[in-house]
Design an enzyme around this catalytic site. Structure first.
Site, PDB file in Angstrom:
ATOM      1  N   CYS A  12       4.008  -4.242 -38.833  1.00 53.76           N
ATOM      2  CA  CYS A  12       4.691  -5.490 -38.501  1.00 53.76           C
ATOM      3  C   CYS A  12       3.772  -6.636 -38.890  1.00 53.76           C
ATOM      4  O   CYS A  12       2.613  -6.453 -39.244  1.00 53.76           O
ATOM      5  CB  CYS A  12       5.023  -5.539 -37.012  1.00 53.76           C
ATOM      6  SG  CYS A  12       3.564  -5.611 -35.975  1.00 53.76           S
ATOM      7  N   HIS A  41      -3.367   0.412 -32.757  1.00 53.77           N
ATOM      8  CA  HIS A  41      -3.259   1.779 -32.236  1.00 53.77           C
ATOM      9  C   HIS A  41      -2.938   2.776 -33.352  1.00 53.77           C
ATOM     10  O   HIS A  41      -1.884   3.418 -33.337  1.00 53.77           O
ATOM     11  CB  HIS A  41      -2.196   1.842 -31.132  1.00 53.77           C
ATOM     12  CG  HIS A  41      -2.757   1.584 -29.769  1.00 53.77           C
ATOM     13  ND1 HIS A  41      -2.007   1.115 -28.732  1.00 53.77           N
ATOM     14  CD2 HIS A  41      -4.017   1.744 -29.271  1.00 53.77           C
ATOM     15  CE1 HIS A  41      -2.772   0.995 -27.651  1.00 53.77           C
ATOM     16  NE2 HIS A  41      -3.988   1.364 -27.957  1.00 53.77           N
ATOM     17  N   CYS A  95      -2.130 -10.689 -31.836  1.00 54.74           N
ATOM     18  CA  CYS A  95      -0.791 -10.919 -32.365  1.00 54.74           C
ATOM     19  C   CYS A  95      -0.230 -12.228 -31.799  1.00 54.74           C
ATOM     20  O   CYS A  95      -0.304 -12.466 -30.595  1.00 54.74           O
ATOM     21  CB  CYS A  95       0.113  -9.750 -31.968  1.00 54.74           C
ATOM     22  SG  CYS A  95       1.858 -10.105 -32.194  1.00 54.74           S
ATOM     23  N   GLU A 125      -2.287  -4.495 -24.210  1.00 49.79           N
ATOM     24  CA  GLU A 125      -1.521  -5.748 -24.323  1.00 49.79           C
ATOM     25  C   GLU A 125      -1.137  -6.258 -22.936  1.00 49.79           C
ATOM     26  O   GLU A 125      -1.320  -7.434 -22.617  1.00 49.79           O
ATOM     27  CB  GLU A 125      -0.244  -5.557 -25.160  1.00 49.79           C
ATOM     28  CG  GLU A 125       0.594  -6.840 -25.183  1.00 49.79           C
ATOM     29  CD  GLU A 125       2.026  -6.622 -25.671  1.00 49.79           C
ATOM     30  OE1 GLU A 125       2.231  -5.821 -26.599  1.00 49.79           O
ATOM     31  OE2 GLU A 125       2.940  -7.254 -25.100  1.00 49.79           O
ATOM     32  N   THR A 162       5.694  -6.734 -25.589  1.00 51.93           N
ATOM     33  CA  THR A 162       6.371  -7.053 -26.869  1.00 51.93           C
ATOM     34  C   THR A 162       7.077  -5.834 -27.459  1.00 51.93           C
ATOM     35  O   THR A 162       8.029  -5.990 -28.225  1.00 51.93           O
ATOM     36  CB  THR A 162       5.361  -7.573 -27.932  1.00 51.93           C
ATOM     37  OG1 THR A 162       4.322  -6.603 -28.094  1.00 51.93           O
ATOM     38  CG2 THR A 162       4.765  -8.900 -27.540  1.00 51.93           C
ATOM     39  N   CYS A 191       9.319  -8.486 -29.420  1.00 48.94           N
ATOM     40  CA  CYS A 191       9.212  -9.193 -30.695  1.00 48.94           C
ATOM     41  C   CYS A 191      10.290  -8.744 -31.676  1.00 48.94           C
ATOM     42  O   CYS A 191      10.854  -7.661 -31.567  1.00 48.94           O
ATOM     43  CB  CYS A 191       7.814  -9.081 -31.274  1.00 48.94           C
ATOM     44  SG  CYS A 191       7.532  -7.559 -32.145  1.00 48.94           S
ATOM     45  N   SER A 263       2.108   0.065 -36.231  1.00 47.99           N
ATOM     46  CA  SER A 263       0.711   0.221 -36.624  1.00 47.99           C
ATOM     47  C   SER A 263       0.525   1.371 -37.630  1.00 47.99           C
ATOM     48  O   SER A 263      -0.598   1.822 -37.862  1.00 47.99           O
ATOM     49  CB  SER A 263      -0.137   0.458 -35.361  1.00 47.99           C
ATOM     50  OG  SER A 263       0.501   1.379 -34.494  1.00 47.99           O
TER      51      SER A 263
END
Lengths: 282, 282
Positions: A12, A41, A95, A125, A162, A191, A263
């Site tokens: 992403c 990750h 991010c 996160e 997210t 997201c 990822s």
């Protein structure tokens, strides 16, 4: 056998940005650099970065130079303060969507809301985002039942990791609306990329005889994708690399769907496709 | 025959406050006073206030003294400005929950959100609240289908009329989550009293053979109550005063449920109960 890779599979925006920032910094400073925790990750990507002299460390004391890369998941507010106090410069690869969540939490906390964060409290996160509020003013929930532990006697702010599953977040929102007549603010912080990936994965699962989900076992968004696919398609397999593929999974399968977490680099997805194609030839 | 009046039936906090403020002002200033529009949506209350020399007017030009009472629904931002420019003092009886909605809209507008307001665009509360954003930056929706007219290509703020049906608002929220992957903020501005009244009305409807909903025909929250009751209990009647009650409605009914909108005074509810009791004796 027809293999379809979801158009949004893989890196992403936030992950691309974090990796580029790390590689650019390594070449610019020409020195060994550290990321506080793995930058994303995905163990394969972390290994590749080691070749460029970018090494993950677990604590501030292990940082080797006067600068440190903050990984895509962000860091806790108090750790950030400690880094700055030690005169270590921050190369911020957090991010931008995680940054936005941090700002929301801070604002909601200052405006007196009790915060419900929907996500995994062990995920970096979530730990980073929630640290921008006082620990007595929030609860992280990952299951509907956990809402029963909350007293709904004050105004509530809802926020999500997210990489959360949209439908699960919606079920939490509905339940909170039922439980309180106080003021509620809901931030949708899932997201774009996560939502698009989830929609594509669900669609592809409904059209495929077998679904392959590629991504780190420690990747939250990859695990969510696996769960979404498995609900629709029992024959869903989560792998990190092509080496884990087993030919017998594909016996009698005509349509193969592939998706990959945010990822997962393209080269891993390509290797997975290549290996499945080789099964077809055999 | 058993008559049960919903505990929350009748005046809410905002309505009580508005009427008290009007009556206090009338006695304090000992002069004829005007409200811009009826102070609340109940013709019987408006008539009673006329006896205390408080008269509704429709336009600023009709205001007779150097002060004006702003009714519970609030007024449009531009009308407020015009009043102040004419050096007319404002006695603000706007419901505090409506005030909060105005603040939310203003903030969301300034922060660049496209606003979706769930409510009736002809209702004075909605017209007042939404006027705090630029008209090109919002859409008022009252039906799920109306969402189809919105381009979901920017971040969205969702807000509801204070007297909205909670489940309908939730269905709009779910649909918006499905339609966009952009950022969303949801404000739950349905007020405590409205939600409690709706819950009690639904419960009472399920336990009663007939439901009587008392309140102004022009009252949004009363009409919402009627709709909620009618979904559960076909024998639901909306009346303004006891004079509209018909004895034949009650033939064979054992359990009578009564609820009343936020702008319905206790004395009207009491007259309704008395009339129904008299049917029982006959």
């Amino acid at each position: 056998m027809k293999i379809t890779v979801a158009p949004s599979a893989g890196f992403c925006f936030g992950v691309k940005r974090a990796i580029n920032l790390a590689i650019d910094s390594a070449s610019k400073f020409d020195t060994e650099l550290n990321t506080l925790g793995p930058i994303i990750h995905n163990p394969q990507v972390v290994s590749q970065l080691k070749e460029k002299k970018i090494f993950p460390v677990d604590t501030i004391d292990e940082i080797k130079s006067d600068k440190v890369i903050i990984r895509s998941h962000g860091i806790k507010a108090d750790i950030e303060n400690k880094i700055l106090q030690k005169n270590i410069a921050i190369i911020d690869a957090t991010c931008p969507f995680v940054k936005r969540s941090q700002e929301y939490i801070r604002k909601a906390f200052l405006e007196g809301y009790f915060i419900i964060m929907v996500g995994d409290d062990k995920h970096p996160e979530v730990q980073s985002v929630i640290s921008f509020a006082d620990s007595s003013r929030y609860k992280v929930v990952n299951k509907l039942e956990e809402l029963n532990k909350i007293k709904f006697d004050e105004k509530i702010a809802l926020i999500s990791q997210t990489t959360q599953d949209t439908n699960f977040y919606l079920s939490i929102i509905c339940e909170v609306f039922k439980k309180t007549s106080k003021e509620i603010i809901v931030f949708n912080t899932i997201c774009d990329a996560t939502k698009l990936k989830q929609e594509e994965a669900a669609f592809l699962s409904s059209k495929s005889d077998i679904m392959i989900v590629v991504g780190g076992y420690n990747s939250a968004n990859t695990n969510k994708l696996k769960n979404i696919c498995r609900k629709i398609q029992n024959n869903t397999y989560h792998i990190e690399t092509e080496e884990e593929l087993k030919q017998e999974w594909f016996i009698g399968a005509e349509n193969i769907g592939i998706t990959a977490g945010a990822s997962t680099p393209d080269w891993i997805i390509e290797k997975v496709v290549g290996k499945i194609q080789s099964f077809d030839i055999l």
